[in-house]
Write an enzyme that holds these catalytic residues in place. Structure first.
Site, short mmCIF file in Angstrom:
data_model
loop_
_atom_site.label_atom_id
_atom_site.label_comp_id
_atom_site.label_asym_id
_atom_site.label_seq_id
_atom_site.Cartn_x
_atom_site.Cartn_y
_atom_site.Cartn_z
N ALA A 114 -105.02 101.92 -86.93
CA ALA A 114 -104.36 102.89 -87.82
C ALA A 114 -103.99 102.24 -89.15
O ALA A 114 -104.18 102.82 -90.22
CB ALA A 114 -103.11 103.45 -87.14
N THR A 128 -90.27 89.48 -82.18
CA THR A 128 -91.11 89.68 -83.37
C THR A 128 -90.27 90.23 -84.52
O THR A 128 -90.40 89.78 -85.67
CB THR A 128 -92.25 90.68 -83.02
OG1 THR A 128 -92.92 90.20 -81.86
CG2 THR A 128 -93.22 90.83 -84.16
N THR A 168 -94.07 96.99 -77.52
CA THR A 168 -93.62 96.29 -76.30
C THR A 168 -93.54 97.30 -75.16
O THR A 168 -93.12 98.44 -75.37
CB THR A 168 -92.24 95.62 -76.49
OG1 THR A 168 -91.74 95.23 -75.20
CG2 THR A 168 -91.21 96.55 -77.12
N ASP A 215 -91.48 97.17 -72.87
CA ASP A 215 -90.10 97.25 -72.37
C ASP A 215 -89.28 98.43 -72.92
O ASP A 215 -88.27 98.80 -72.34
CB ASP A 215 -89.35 95.95 -72.72
CG ASP A 215 -89.99 94.73 -72.09
OD1 ASP A 215 -90.79 94.90 -71.15
OD2 ASP A 215 -89.72 93.61 -72.56
N MET A 248 -91.49 95.45 -64.50
CA MET A 248 -91.10 94.63 -65.66
C MET A 248 -90.05 95.32 -66.52
O MET A 248 -89.66 96.46 -66.25
CB MET A 248 -92.34 94.31 -66.49
CG MET A 248 -93.13 93.13 -66.00
SD MET A 248 -94.48 92.79 -67.13
CE MET A 248 -94.96 91.16 -66.56
N GLN A 300 -99.03 95.97 -65.05
CA GLN A 300 -98.34 96.99 -65.84
C GLN A 300 -98.71 96.92 -67.32
O GLN A 300 -98.66 97.90 -68.04
CB GLN A 300 -96.82 96.81 -65.73
CG GLN A 300 -96.28 97.11 -64.36
CD GLN A 300 -94.90 96.53 -64.17
OE1 GLN A 300 -93.90 97.20 -64.36
NE2 GLN A 300 -94.83 95.26 -63.78
O1 F6P Z 1 -91.76 91.87 -73.10
C1 F6P Z 1 -92.81 92.28 -72.30
C2 F6P Z 1 -92.77 91.54 -70.98
O2 F6P Z 1 -93.89 91.96 -70.19
C3 F6P Z 1 -91.48 91.69 -70.18
O3 F6P Z 1 -91.42 92.90 -69.48
C4 F6P Z 1 -91.54 90.47 -69.32
O4 F6P Z 1 -90.24 90.09 -68.90
C5 F6P Z 1 -92.12 89.46 -70.25
O5 F6P Z 1 -92.88 90.16 -71.20
C6 F6P Z 1 -92.99 88.42 -69.61
O6 F6P Z 1 -93.33 87.52 -70.62
P1 F6P Z 1 -94.51 86.48 -70.52
O7 F6P Z 1 -95.79 87.24 -70.41
O8 F6P Z 1 -94.44 85.67 -71.75
O9 F6P Z 1 -94.24 85.68 -69.28
#
Ligand code: F6P
Length: 324
Positions: free
Chosen positions: A24, A107, A128, A130, A172, A256
């Site tokens: 985009a 970020t 993200t 999350d 997660m 996920q």
């Molecule tokens: O921020 C996204 C995420 O998938 C979180 O849900 C999880 O706690 C974290 O990243 C895991 O981080 P990494 O892939 O660096 O271990």
């Protein structure tokens, strides 16, 4: 001065829809005769000068792909003053007028410090799974992650009900319960444990026991990683020590985060990617572009990670009522 050259990078954990956002930004910028340069592997790309010019066809056939074509990283060096100095030199060397960063909390934090200390025009897009960024109802990647997790929960439900077994499924979310809540509601979970609310192990044990007595065929408890009572294994063991019920644990982990983004994620990424370029053309920077109640909103970087985005308490209540 007119914006002529935009840099773009993806940073932190990858999120489905990041590619749609890159596409985009590139397609909007090119429409307005702005050149776009991609930096590889997050902020490291600025440090290592790993830069590629992105044209119309560089972003062809990526809207449906998970991950990020630019690669991503969590850069420790960029957090230092020296690292940022190096990054600024790259910005100057390639005459980048403005930078678009796509990622999560870390970020936005990096973008805030960099833009403030080195007077660089930076704008952010929330990418993200999350969903824990203040300044947008939904982050890019969240919807896909929820649907990925939900598919797994539905499959586990088949096993759980066939064997009449208790399951703890860990999802997660780092320190936020958004994924847990959404999956819990959509998956008909018997309970959801999230970091935002205290977990009462004794009450949970009692509830599971009652469910079993009532003849419930399956019991699925969604555990958000980051719950203060521990991870899914720890919590399951605590429950077992009270009610002595056989159980299984499934940690969904990285499934996920991968795979094709949902339509919602692609649409959100496309809208925000378009809006960020239009914003930069009007010299709007130092902020993250999000969507709140269907409106494009620009939120100063600092607010996105210092203000806590609240979970919807109604969803928590609904899950509890439905599982009575
Ligand atoms: O921020 C996204 C995420 O998938 C979180 O849900 C999880 O706690 C974290 O990243 C895991 O981080 P990494 O892939 O660096 O271990």
């Amino acid at each position: 001065m007119k914006t002529k050259r935009i840099g773009i990078l993806t940073s932190g954990g990858d999120a489905p829809g990041m590619n749609a956002a890159i596409r985009a930004v590139v397609r909007t910028a090119l429409h307005y005769q702005i050149k776009v340069f991609g930096f590889k592997h997050g902020y490291n790309g600025l440090l290592n000068k790993t830069i590629i010019e992105l044209n119309h066809s560089s972003v062809a056939n990526i809207i449906q792909r998970g991950g990020t074509i630019l690669g991503t990283a969590r850069s420790a060096e960029f957090k230092t003053h020296k690292g940022m100095e190096k990054a600024k030199k790259t910005i100057d060397k390639y005459n980048i007028d403005a930078l678009v960063v796509i990622g999560g909390e870390g970020t936005m934090r990096g973008a805030h410090e960099f833009s403030k200390k080195f007077n660089v025009d930076v704008a952010g897009l929330p990418g993200t799974i999350d969903n824990d960024l203040f300044g947008t109802d939904i982050t890019i990647g969240f919807d896909t992650a929820v649907n990925n997790a939900l598919e797994a929960v539905d499959r586990i439900r088949d096993t759980a009900s066939s064997l009449e077994r208790l399951f703890f499924i860990e999802v997660m979310g780092r320190c936020a319960g958004f994924i847990g809540l959404a999956v819990g509601l959509a998956g008909g979970a018997e309970d959801v444990l999230i970091p935002e609310t205290p977990t009462d192990i004794k009450a949970l044990a009692k509830k599971i026991n009652n469910n079993i007595k009532k003849g419930k065929l399956s019991n699925i408890v969604i555990v958000s990683e980051g719950d203060e009572a521990g991870n899914a294994f720890t919590i399951a063991a605590k429950i077992k020590s009270i009610i002595n019920e056989d159980y299984r644990v499934a940690v969904l982990g990285y499934i996920q985060r991968g795979g094709a983004p949902t339509a919602n994620d692609r649409i959100l990424a496309s809208k925000l990617g378009y809006a960020v370029v239009l914003g930069l053309m009007k010299k709007i920077s130092g902020c993250m572009v999000g969507e709140i109640k269907n409106k494009i909103i620009f939120t100063p970087f600092e607010k996105t990670y210092t203000r806590k985005k609240k979970i919807d308490p109604d969803i928590y209540t609904i899950i509890k009522i439905f599982a009575e």
